[in-house]
Motif scaffolding. Structure first.
Motif, PDB file in Angstrom:
ATOM      1  N   ILE A 151      -0.199   8.403 -15.320  1.00 51.04           N
ATOM      2  CA  ILE A 151       1.013   7.583 -15.258  1.00 51.04           C
ATOM      3  C   ILE A 151       0.752   6.273 -14.513  1.00 51.04           C
ATOM      4  CG2 ILE A 151       3.195   7.511 -13.952  1.00 51.04           C
ATOM      5  CD1 ILE A 151       3.839  10.246 -15.052  1.00 51.04           C
ATOM      6  N   THR A 152      -0.025   6.374 -13.452  1.00 50.26           N
ATOM      7  CA  THR A 152      -0.357   5.184 -12.654  1.00 50.26           C
ATOM      8  C   THR A 152      -1.166   4.200 -13.501  1.00 50.26           C
ATOM      9  OG1 THR A 152      -0.321   6.513 -10.648  1.00 50.26           O
ATOM     10  CG2 THR A 152      -1.464   4.414 -10.514  1.00 50.26           C
ATOM     11  N   ARG A 153      -2.079   4.728 -14.298  1.00 48.40           N
ATOM     12  CA  ARG A 153      -2.864   3.888 -15.204  1.00 48.40           C
ATOM     13  C   ARG A 153      -1.955   3.252 -16.269  1.00 48.40           C
ATOM     14  NH1 ARG A 153      -8.251   3.947 -16.914  1.00 48.40           N
ATOM     15  NH2 ARG A 153      -8.637   5.858 -15.727  1.00 48.40           N
ATOM     16  N   ASN A 154      -1.105   4.060 -16.875  1.00 48.14           N
ATOM     17  CA  ASN A 154      -0.203   3.541 -17.908  1.00 48.14           C
ATOM     18  C   ASN A 154       0.706   2.440 -17.352  1.00 48.14           C
ATOM     19  OD1 ASN A 154      -1.258   5.402 -19.674  1.00 48.14           O
ATOM     20  ND2 ASN A 154       0.455   6.819 -19.533  1.00 48.14           N
ATOM     21  N   ALA A 155       1.199   2.664 -16.141  1.00 50.61           N
ATOM     22  CA  ALA A 155       2.087   1.676 -15.518  1.00 50.61           C
ATOM     23  C   ALA A 155       1.337   0.379 -15.229  1.00 50.61           C
ATOM     24  CB  ALA A 155       2.672   2.247 -14.228  1.00 50.61           C
TER      25      ALA A 155
ATOM     26  N   GLU B  94       4.304  -5.160  -7.476  1.00 51.82           N
ATOM     27  CA  GLU B  94       5.673  -4.639  -7.466  1.00 51.82           C
ATOM     28  C   GLU B  94       6.076  -4.021  -8.801  1.00 51.82           C
ATOM     29  OE1 GLU B  94       7.557  -7.409  -3.903  1.00 51.82           O
ATOM     30  OE2 GLU B  94       8.224  -7.744  -5.969  1.00 51.82           O
ATOM     31  N   LEU B  95       5.711  -4.689  -9.885  1.00 52.28           N
ATOM     32  CA  LEU B  95       6.050  -4.153 -11.209  1.00 52.28           C
ATOM     33  C   LEU B  95       5.303  -2.846 -11.456  1.00 52.28           C
ATOM     34  CD1 LEU B  95       7.583  -4.498 -13.873  1.00 52.28           C
ATOM     35  CD2 LEU B  95       5.633  -5.830 -14.740  1.00 52.28           C
ATOM     36  N   TRP B  96       4.052  -2.809 -11.050  1.00 56.42           N
ATOM     37  CA  TRP B  96       3.217  -1.605 -11.196  1.00 56.42           C
ATOM     38  C   TRP B  96       3.865  -0.409 -10.510  1.00 56.42           C
ATOM     39  CZ3 TRP B  96      -2.350  -1.301  -8.677  1.00 56.42           C
ATOM     40  CH2 TRP B  96      -2.961  -0.092  -9.063  1.00 56.42           C
ATOM     41  N   ARG B  97       4.285  -0.607  -9.262  1.00 61.43           N
ATOM     42  CA  ARG B  97       4.917   0.488  -8.515  1.00 61.43           C
ATOM     43  C   ARG B  97       6.240   0.905  -9.165  1.00 61.43           C
ATOM     44  NH1 ARG B  97       4.896   5.079  -5.571  1.00 61.43           N
ATOM     45  NH2 ARG B  97       6.501   5.135  -3.950  1.00 61.43           N
ATOM     46  N   ARG B  98       7.026  -0.079  -9.579  1.00 59.11           N
ATOM     47  CA  ARG B  98       8.331   0.230 -10.170  1.00 59.11           C
ATOM     48  C   ARG B  98       8.156   1.035 -11.455  1.00 59.11           C
ATOM     49  NH1 ARG B  98      12.134  -2.686 -13.116  1.00 59.11           N
ATOM     50  NH2 ARG B  98      11.098  -4.710 -13.003  1.00 59.11           N
ATOM     51  N   LYS B  99       7.195   0.626 -12.268  1.00 59.52           N
ATOM     52  CA  LYS B  99       6.954   1.324 -13.536  1.00 59.52           C
ATOM     53  C   LYS B  99       6.327   2.697 -13.310  1.00 59.52           C
ATOM     54  CE  LYS B  99       8.801  -1.237 -16.555  1.00 59.52           C
ATOM     55  NZ  LYS B  99       9.745  -0.712 -17.588  1.00 59.52           N
ATOM     56  N   GLN B 100       5.491   2.801 -12.303  1.00 62.66           N
ATOM     57  CA  GLN B 100       4.881   4.092 -11.977  1.00 62.66           C
ATOM     58  C   GLN B 100       5.970   5.120 -11.680  1.00 62.66           C
ATOM     59  OE1 GLN B 100       3.449   4.421  -7.971  1.00 62.66           O
ATOM     60  NE2 GLN B 100       1.504   5.343  -8.641  1.00 62.66           N
ATOM     61  N   LEU B 101       6.927   4.737 -10.857  1.00 59.44           N
ATOM     62  CA  LEU B 101       8.036   5.647 -10.540  1.00 59.44           C
ATOM     63  C   LEU B 101       8.876   5.926 -11.778  1.00 59.44           C
ATOM     64  CD1 LEU B 101       9.197   4.214  -7.086  1.00 59.44           C
ATOM     65  CD2 LEU B 101       7.878   6.307  -7.523  1.00 59.44           C
ATOM     66  N   GLU B 102       9.234   4.870 -12.484  1.00 60.83           N
ATOM     67  CA  GLU B 102      10.080   5.016 -13.669  1.00 60.83           C
ATOM     68  C   GLU B 102       9.428   5.952 -14.686  1.00 60.83           C
ATOM     69  OE1 GLU B 102      11.559   1.198 -15.262  1.00 60.83           O
ATOM     70  OE2 GLU B 102      11.365   2.102 -17.243  1.00 60.83           O
TER      71      GLU B 102
ATOM     72  N   TYR C 212      -6.045   2.895  -5.444  1.00 62.67           N
ATOM     73  CA  TYR C 212      -5.106   3.960  -5.083  1.00 62.67           C
ATOM     74  C   TYR C 212      -5.758   5.075  -4.260  1.00 62.67           C
ATOM     75  CZ  TYR C 212      -0.275   3.459  -6.325  1.00 62.67           C
ATOM     76  OH  TYR C 212       1.042   3.091  -6.287  1.00 62.67           O
ATOM     77  N   LEU C 213      -7.076   5.101  -4.269  1.00 64.53           N
ATOM     78  CA  LEU C 213      -7.796   6.103  -3.471  1.00 64.53           C
ATOM     79  C   LEU C 213      -8.147   5.554  -2.088  1.00 64.53           C
ATOM     80  CD1 LEU C 213     -10.204   7.357  -6.307  1.00 64.53           C
ATOM     81  CD2 LEU C 213      -7.835   8.038  -5.840  1.00 64.53           C
TER      82      LEU C 213
ATOM     83  N   TYR D 228       5.267  15.805 -19.418  1.00 62.21           N
ATOM     84  CA  TYR D 228       4.507  15.617 -18.165  1.00 62.21           C
ATOM     85  C   TYR D 228       3.077  15.161 -18.425  1.00 62.21           C
ATOM     86  CZ  TYR D 228       2.284  16.704 -13.688  1.00 62.21           C
ATOM     87  OH  TYR D 228       1.586  16.631 -12.511  1.00 62.21           O
ATOM     88  N   GLU D 229       2.655  14.178 -17.670  1.00 60.97           N
ATOM     89  CA  GLU D 229       1.241  13.812 -17.554  1.00 60.97           C
ATOM     90  C   GLU D 229       0.959  13.639 -16.069  1.00 60.97           C
ATOM     91  OE1 GLU D 229      -1.272  13.317 -19.692  1.00 60.97           O
ATOM     92  OE2 GLU D 229      -0.141  13.638 -21.550  1.00 60.97           O
ATOM     93  N   PRO D 230      -0.277  13.925 -15.637  1.00 60.73           N
ATOM     94  CA  PRO D 230      -0.579  13.786 -14.207  1.00 60.73           C
ATOM     95  C   PRO D 230      -0.337  12.354 -13.711  1.00 60.73           C
ATOM     96  CG  PRO D 230      -2.359  14.918 -15.349  1.00 60.73           C
ATOM     97  CD  PRO D 230      -1.431  14.407 -16.397  1.00 60.73           C
ATOM     98  N   PHE D 231      -0.067  12.237 -12.433  1.00 57.21           N
ATOM     99  CA  PHE D 231       0.317  10.948 -11.836  1.00 57.21           C
ATOM    100  C   PHE D 231      -0.782   9.899 -11.982  1.00 57.21           C
ATOM    101  CE2 PHE D 231       2.122   8.434  -8.137  1.00 57.21           C
ATOM    102  CZ  PHE D 231       3.384   8.280  -8.679  1.00 57.21           C
TER     103      PHE D 231
END
Lengths: 222, 222
Positions: free
Chosen positions: A64-68, A39-47, A92-93, A58-61
């Motif tokens: 961002i998904t990795r950073n989150a 849940e935190l991962w998804r929330r931070k990914q969006l944020e 995610y794939l 901008y950085e590719p998603f």
């Protein structure tokens, strides 16, 4: 469905594919913390996508998904390492489709169908290719083409360019309230898939239609 | 403090004033739900400012704060009414200062001091006027002047215009990681007030300094 609709455009994460299907994988790597991490991962990914768009960095998603994910592991003080991070990112794939999606999309094949996502093509193409959607005629559109995230008006413009339609000819379908708000604000017709029975965010716009899952898209004609 | 710093600019909500001081008021109106309401309200308030900026549908922060509150009450299925909403919104004009703030700002009065907030002036001015900060020489700057929310680069530009300084002459102080990221990205010197001992968000920049409260700003010279 209104006859002026020429193309149905679906959001991907949360709408067609369940991002919380990663909870099990999170739980396996970090017992007792799977749900919280997911849940935190998804929330931070969006944020992070919102904030980077606001800051103009901008950085590719996928980045961002990795950073989150690494942020979330650190915040929750989980014993992560490179291998665990790669393992989860790879998830995610291979997200799970919601159960009705394949049936509904096949039923709608008389319309032009597309997906439009904040995800980059290196995430979207493998995901779809390994899913039951691989045989459906589905145009894959990413914000990465213009490097501008949803829900900015500029992002939805990418769809018009890629699909050669006017905005009122698009039905945009998403489970994300911020995405529906952005799409409606841009001028798309919208259908909100309210899977979790939440209320719509108070952002000055509402969706044209609301369904509990994608079946609503075909049942409305019956 | 570096001698090139001519002005110290403070964020307001979470940095000088404790937005969670409303928890008690929330709890009184909605017993057993005070904390949950207070946290969801704050989270949605921030999210709505980001999303409206992204969509290009700016509304003043007071409106956004109201929208976030009514959303949160509805989402949590609380028995709210107009009077309760007004009561809680009024609380935003009477937030508690963090305990060290008055002392620290008085100690720093040899520098030019300012606050810069997403809050509109109709929220900021009463808040400061009724607080112990009323006697401190403090310029009050709101994003509402240009109707563009933090953390966009355009928002921080308002400070430069209002203060007639260059960006490297500003020390920007905030407890919000997204605000520090935006300010650093813009070119301000930054001090992150990490009151809750969290980790910094993974947004490609870090703060120049980190303190657990504002005392760090004066203790660094001792």
């Amino acid at each position: 469905m209104e006859s002026r609709i020429k193309v149905i455009v679906f959001d991907v994460y949360g709408t067609l594919f369940n991002v919380y299907s990663l909870e099990q994988q999170c739980e396996k790597l970090f017992p007792g913390k799977g749900r919280e991490l997911c849940e935190l991962w998804r929330r931070k990914q969006l944020e992070y996508s919102f904030l980077r768009q606001l800051m103009g960095t901008y950085e590719p998603f996928y980045t961002i998904t990795r950073n989150a994910l690494t942020y979330s592991c650190r915040q929750l003080e989980l014993p992560y390492n490179d291998q665990k991070i790669e393992n989860l990112l790879d998830g995610y794939l291979h997200l799970k489709l919601y159960k009705e999606v394949e049936y509904v999309l096949k039923s709608l094949e008389d319309k032009q169908l597309a997906v439009f996502s904040n995800g980059s093509l290196d995430m979207l193409k493998p995901l779809i290719k390994e899913s039951p959607l691989k045989d459906i005629n589905l145009k894959v559109i990413s914000v990465d083409e213009a490097k501008v995230y949803k829900p900015t008006p500029m992002s939805y413009q990418i769809c018009l360019k890629q699909l050669s339609v006017n905005r009122e000819e698009v039905l945009f379908v998403s489970s994300n309230t911020w995405d529906i708000a952005g799409a409606k604000n841009f001028g798309f017709n919208t259908a909100w898939i309210n899977r979790q029975k939440i209320i719509f965010d108070s952002l000055g716009v509402t969706s044209d239609a609301e369904y509990t899952d994608l079946l609503g898209l075909i049942n409305q004609n019956s």
